[in-house]
Design a protein around this motif. Structure first.
Motif, PDB file in Angstrom:
ATOM      1  N   THR A  51     -12.861 -25.137  47.258  1.00 17.12           N
ATOM      2  CA  THR A  51     -13.306 -24.566  45.980  1.00 17.12           C
ATOM      3  C   THR A  51     -13.902 -25.646  45.086  1.00 17.12           C
ATOM      4  OG1 THR A  51     -11.590 -22.852  46.071  1.00 17.12           O
ATOM      5  CG2 THR A  51     -12.553 -23.315  43.909  1.00 17.12           C
ATOM      6  N   ILE A  52     -13.236 -26.783  45.012  1.00 14.78           N
ATOM      7  CA  ILE A  52     -13.713 -27.890  44.185  1.00 14.78           C
ATOM      8  C   ILE A  52     -15.069 -28.385  44.676  1.00 14.78           C
ATOM      9  CG2 ILE A  52     -13.274 -30.306  43.547  1.00 14.78           C
ATOM     10  CD1 ILE A  52     -10.246 -29.543  43.624  1.00 14.78           C
ATOM     11  N   ALA A  53     -15.222 -28.534  45.979  1.00 10.37           N
ATOM     12  CA  ALA A  53     -16.490 -29.018  46.539  1.00 10.37           C
ATOM     13  C   ALA A  53     -17.631 -28.070  46.190  1.00 10.37           C
ATOM     14  CB  ALA A  53     -16.369 -29.171  48.052  1.00 10.37           C
ATOM     15  N   ILE A  54     -17.373 -26.769  46.310  1.00  7.59           N
ATOM     16  CA  ILE A  54     -18.418 -25.778  45.989  1.00  7.59           C
ATOM     17  C   ILE A  54     -18.736 -25.831  44.498  1.00  7.59           C
ATOM     18  CG2 ILE A  54     -18.955 -23.317  45.881  1.00  7.59           C
ATOM     19  CD1 ILE A  54     -17.169 -22.980  48.388  1.00  7.59           C
ATOM     20  N   GLY A  55     -17.680 -25.856  43.672  1.00  8.28           N
ATOM     21  CA  GLY A  55     -17.879 -25.872  42.223  1.00  8.28           C
ATOM     22  C   GLY A  55     -18.602 -27.112  41.744  1.00  8.28           C
ATOM     23  N   GLN A  56     -18.249 -28.255  42.290  1.00  4.00           N
ATOM     24  CA  GLN A  56     -18.902 -29.502  41.877  1.00  4.00           C
ATOM     25  C   GLN A  56     -20.360 -29.535  42.311  1.00  4.00           C
ATOM     26  OE1 GLN A  56     -16.381 -32.592  43.481  1.00  4.00           O
ATOM     27  NE2 GLN A  56     -15.077 -32.628  41.655  1.00  4.00           N
ATOM     28  N   SER A  57     -20.652 -28.904  43.432  1.00  5.58           N
ATOM     29  CA  SER A  57     -22.049 -28.860  43.882  1.00  5.58           C
ATOM     30  C   SER A  57     -22.897 -27.999  42.956  1.00  5.58           C
ATOM     31  CB  SER A  57     -22.131 -28.318  45.314  1.00  5.58           C
ATOM     32  OG  SER A  57     -21.840 -26.926  45.363  1.00  5.58           O
ATOM     33  N   GLN A  58     -22.257 -27.048  42.279  1.00  7.57           N
ATOM     34  CA  GLN A  58     -22.974 -26.164  41.359  1.00  7.57           C
ATOM     35  C   GLN A  58     -23.109 -26.774  39.962  1.00  7.57           C
ATOM     36  OE1 GLN A  58     -20.786 -22.474  41.429  1.00  7.57           O
ATOM     37  NE2 GLN A  58     -21.080 -22.166  43.616  1.00  7.57           N
ATOM     38  N   LEU A  59     -22.043 -27.417  39.484  1.00  6.05           N
ATOM     39  CA  LEU A  59     -22.010 -27.909  38.111  1.00  6.05           C
ATOM     40  C   LEU A  59     -22.233 -29.404  37.972  1.00  6.05           C
ATOM     41  CD1 LEU A  59     -18.959 -26.174  36.338  1.00  6.05           C
ATOM     42  CD2 LEU A  59     -21.389 -25.776  35.936  1.00  6.05           C
ATOM     43  N   GLY A  60     -21.890 -30.139  39.022  1.00  2.96           N
ATOM     44  CA  GLY A  60     -21.788 -31.579  38.907  1.00  2.96           C
ATOM     45  C   GLY A  60     -20.338 -31.945  38.638  1.00  2.96           C
ATOM     46  N   VAL A  61     -19.953 -33.145  39.024  1.00  2.11           N
ATOM     47  CA  VAL A  61     -18.554 -33.553  38.924  1.00  2.11           C
ATOM     48  C   VAL A  61     -18.065 -33.566  37.490  1.00  2.11           C
ATOM     49  CG1 VAL A  61     -16.913 -35.419  39.350  1.00  2.11           C
ATOM     50  CG2 VAL A  61     -18.673 -34.909  41.044  1.00  2.11           C
ATOM     51  N   GLY A  62     -18.845 -34.131  36.579  1.00  2.00           N
ATOM     52  CA  GLY A  62     -18.413 -34.257  35.182  1.00  2.00           C
ATOM     53  C   GLY A  62     -18.174 -32.921  34.516  1.00  2.00           C
ATOM     54  N   ALA A  63     -19.119 -32.003  34.625  1.00  2.00           N
ATOM     55  CA  ALA A  63     -18.995 -30.694  33.985  1.00  2.00           C
ATOM     56  C   ALA A  63     -17.857 -29.894  34.600  1.00  2.00           C
ATOM     57  CB  ALA A  63     -20.310 -29.923  34.107  1.00  2.00           C
ATOM     58  N   PHE A  64     -17.694 -30.010  35.916  1.00  2.00           N
ATOM     59  CA  PHE A  64     -16.619 -29.286  36.581  1.00  2.00           C
ATOM     60  C   PHE A  64     -15.265 -29.800  36.096  1.00  2.00           C
ATOM     61  CE2 PHE A  64     -13.667 -28.236  40.007  1.00  2.00           C
ATOM     62  CZ  PHE A  64     -14.042 -26.929  40.326  1.00  2.00           C
ATOM     63  N   THR A  65     -15.140 -31.114  35.980  1.00  2.00           N
ATOM     64  CA  THR A  65     -13.883 -31.707  35.525  1.00  2.00           C
ATOM     65  C   THR A  65     -13.575 -31.295  34.088  1.00  2.00           C
ATOM     66  OG1 THR A  65     -14.186 -33.616  36.981  1.00  2.00           O
ATOM     67  CG2 THR A  65     -12.657 -33.882  35.142  1.00  2.00           C
ATOM     68  N   SER A  66     -14.587 -31.245  33.239  1.00  4.58           N
ATOM     69  CA  SER A  66     -14.382 -30.830  31.842  1.00  4.58           C
ATOM     70  C   SER A  66     -13.889 -29.388  31.766  1.00  4.58           C
ATOM     71  CB  SER A  66     -15.695 -30.974  31.054  1.00  4.58           C
ATOM     72  OG  SER A  66     -16.083 -32.324  30.962  1.00  4.58           O
ATOM     73  N   ALA A  67     -14.497 -28.511  32.568  1.00  2.00           N
ATOM     74  CA  ALA A  67     -14.082 -27.107  32.568  1.00  2.00           C
ATOM     75  C   ALA A  67     -12.661 -26.975  33.110  1.00  2.00           C
ATOM     76  CB  ALA A  67     -15.053 -26.277  33.411  1.00  2.00           C
ATOM     77  N   ARG A  68     -12.342 -27.812  34.081  1.00  2.00           N
ATOM     78  CA  ARG A  68     -10.994 -27.796  34.653  1.00  2.00           C
ATOM     79  C   ARG A  68      -9.966 -28.213  33.593  1.00  2.00           C
ATOM     80  NH1 ARG A  68     -10.196 -30.896  40.403  1.00  2.00           N
ATOM     81  NH2 ARG A  68      -8.022 -30.347  40.861  1.00  2.00           N
ATOM     82  N   ASP A  69     -10.319 -29.204  32.811  1.00  3.87           N
ATOM     83  CA  ASP A  69      -9.430 -29.649  31.735  1.00  3.87           C
ATOM     84  C   ASP A  69      -9.233 -28.548  30.694  1.00  3.87           C
ATOM     85  OD1 ASP A  69      -9.098 -32.113  32.905  1.00  3.87           O
ATOM     86  OD2 ASP A  69     -10.641 -33.107  31.702  1.00  3.87           O
ATOM     87  N   GLU A  70     -10.277 -27.780  30.432  1.00  4.50           N
ATOM     88  CA  GLU A  70     -10.161 -26.640  29.510  1.00  4.50           C
ATOM     89  C   GLU A  70      -9.128 -25.643  30.044  1.00  4.50           C
ATOM     90  OE1 GLU A  70     -13.870 -24.725  28.737  1.00  4.50           O
ATOM     91  OE2 GLU A  70     -14.884 -26.607  28.233  1.00  4.50           O
ATOM     92  N   GLY A  71      -9.180 -25.393  31.328  1.00  3.83           N
ATOM     93  CA  GLY A  71      -8.263 -24.444  31.949  1.00  3.83           C
ATOM     94  C   GLY A  71      -6.813 -24.869  31.826  1.00  3.83           C
ATOM     95  N   ARG A  72      -6.568 -26.145  31.794  1.00  3.35           N
ATOM     96  CA  ARG A  72      -5.203 -26.645  31.679  1.00  3.35           C
ATOM     97  C   ARG A  72      -4.586 -26.303  30.327  1.00  3.35           C
ATOM     98  NH1 ARG A  72      -3.201 -30.344  35.099  1.00  3.35           N
ATOM     99  NH2 ARG A  72      -2.025 -31.324  33.412  1.00  3.35           N
ATOM    100  N   ARG A  73      -5.419 -25.932  29.383  1.00  8.05           N
ATOM    101  CA  ARG A  73      -4.913 -25.580  28.046  1.00  8.05           C
ATOM    102  C   ARG A  73      -4.668 -24.097  27.886  1.00  8.05           C
ATOM    103  NH1 ARG A  73      -8.732 -29.716  26.798  1.00  8.05           N
ATOM    104  NH2 ARG A  73     -10.359 -28.200  26.272  1.00  8.05           N
ATOM    105  N   PHE A  74      -5.005 -23.320  28.922  1.00 10.38           N
ATOM    106  CA  PHE A  74      -4.792 -21.863  28.854  1.00 10.38           C
ATOM    107  C   PHE A  74      -3.312 -21.530  28.978  1.00 10.38           C
ATOM    108  CE2 PHE A  74      -9.217 -20.628  30.731  1.00 10.38           C
ATOM    109  CZ  PHE A  74      -9.811 -21.073  29.559  1.00 10.38           C
TER     110      PHE A  74
END
Length: 199
Positions: free
Chosen positions: A172-195
């Motif tokens: 899932t991470i590999a697919i997501g990073q290929s779509q967004l780029g590593v930085g943007a994917f990591t930022s969105a992931r950090d947002e999710g940790r606050r849910f």
């Protein structure tokens, strides 16, 4: 019952260690013992484990059959937590066959049952499953946020990630990073940790 539980647990452990033939043999021994004492919960647990093994061996027909049999038993005894776990496995089976709608239905019901039972165990796996669907459908931001939320749940509950879950998430991470780029994917992931779980 104790022996059957040990055999079932050992079987799954051996499967993760790539000793598939021995793992299946032990699960069959466990299943036979549970059947001898008519332990429906035990039988259902072994069937789900066997469904998980079949899924990893890409025998989707057998995985579906075993998990559906397990789910029927678990529902018959009112085992909401067990039913939720089996539904998560069925979700993975459906996802592996690109049946995203069926997978989503399974994960959604699994999460609802966890909420009804007041259980957090297994919530992460269902969230990760939905994340996989989002990534496969090009919704990388949602996938990243769901993975972040799942990480938060795992940390809060202390539930370790199985090798199967880890491999699923890495895809899932590999697919997501290929779509967004590593930085943007990591930022969105950090947002999710606050849910919160309710969100």
């Amino acid at each position: 019952q104790g022996t059957a539980l040990v055999l079932s647990s050992l079987g799954l452990t051996l499967f993760y260690q790539e000793n598939h033939e021995r793992a299946w043999a032990l699960s069959e021994e466990s299943l036979a013992l549970f059947k001898e004492i008519s332990d429906l919960r035990g039988i259902a647990a072994v069937l789900t484990n066997q469904g998980t093994m079949s899924l990893e061996q890409q025998d989707y027909e057998r995985a579906t059959r075993l998990c559906e049999e397990s789910l029927a038993l678990r529902r018959s005894v009112g085992d909401k937590g067990g039913s939720a776990h089996t539904l998560t496995v069925l979700g993975r089976v459906a996802f592996s066959q690109s049946n995203h709608q069926q997978a989503y239905t399974c994960y959604k019901e699994s999460l609802a049952l966890r909420q009804e039972a007041g259980e957090k165990d297994g919530v992460a796996e269902a969230l990760e499953g939905v994340a996989g669907i989002c990534a496969a459908q090009g919704e990388a931001i949602s996938a990243a946020r769901l993975l972040g939320a799942a990480e938060m749940v795992r940390e809060a509950t202390g539930i370790a990630m199985s090798p199967i879950d880890r491999a699923f998430n890495e895809r899932t991470i590999a697919i997501g990073q290929s779509q967004l780029g590593v930085g943007a994917f990591t930022s969105a992931r950090d947002e999710g940790r606050r849910f919160t779980l309710e969100q």
